[in-house]
Design an enzyme around this catalytic site. Sequence first.
Site, PDB file in Angstrom:
ATOM      1  N   ASN A 137      25.757  37.394  37.933  1.00 28.45           N
ATOM      2  CA  ASN A 137      24.776  36.457  38.664  1.00 28.45           C
ATOM      3  C   ASN A 137      23.769  37.232  39.181  1.00 28.45           C
ATOM      4  OD1 ASN A 137      26.059  33.894  38.079  1.00 28.45           O
ATOM      5  ND2 ASN A 137      27.486  34.269  39.661  1.00 28.45           N
ATOM      6  N   ASP A 171      35.246  32.670  39.669  1.00 26.29           N
ATOM      7  CA  ASP A 171      35.263  33.371  38.443  1.00 26.29           C
ATOM      8  C   ASP A 171      36.617  33.740  38.129  1.00 26.29           C
ATOM      9  OD1 ASP A 171      36.310  35.098  40.374  1.00 26.29           O
ATOM     10  OD2 ASP A 171      35.038  36.918  39.907  1.00 26.29           O
TER      11      ASP A 171
END
Length: 233
Positions: free
Chosen positions: A113, A148
């Site tokens: 990210n 995640d």
Amino acid sequence: VFSDTLTRQSTHAQHQTGFRRPDGTPGQLAIHASSSGSAQGGVERILYYAIDVTEQHASVRELERLALTDPVTNLANRIRMDMMLKSSLAQARPGRHAVGMLLLGLDRFKNVNDSLGHSVGDTLLVEVSRRLVDSAPPGASVARVGGDEFAVLIDDAPGSSALLGIAHFIRERLALPYTLPEHQILMCTASVGVVRVDDPVHNVEDVFREADLALDEAKDSGRNTCTLADDVL
């Protein structure tokens, strides 16, 4: 039956049923009825009216789906996983019926990210979810339960060694390269905490707590590995 129930028990009643519209499409019909009594205490007349509530039903179902679905991967979310796990735990029986939980955390996903952007991160999450669904045992339920983190629920789970073997198989599948749009190739591994439960006294919180501890141990052991909970519930 609908009219008899109304006559004997109430002055108002409601019933819903499926029907076919003139164009042949299926729909949902809400039938309302009200009765008025006669001076002799009987039913003088019954008024029926029907409303097509197909669109309302569709809206309710869509809201329910959104409440239980992860918006990025379209997998079940944590709320839905808790519901499924609770149902499975109710069937657990020592030595007869066990429930398996694999809690997977993507290794260093934050780096994806931060370096490539959240759009690429989301695309990677979608690809991970597809591999999870494809590699999970038949009948298993897969959910995204955190940023995640993913969970795989295996009802009627095998023994601890076999369950750990399933976890390693899934981990190996997730470790293969990912080819993303614009031919980007990424590597992303996962650490896995494994729990096996065969006693219905344990609840959803117990299972996730043990799975979290096992996942932390897997990460502390160098990541890209699987750890069975020390205290198998």
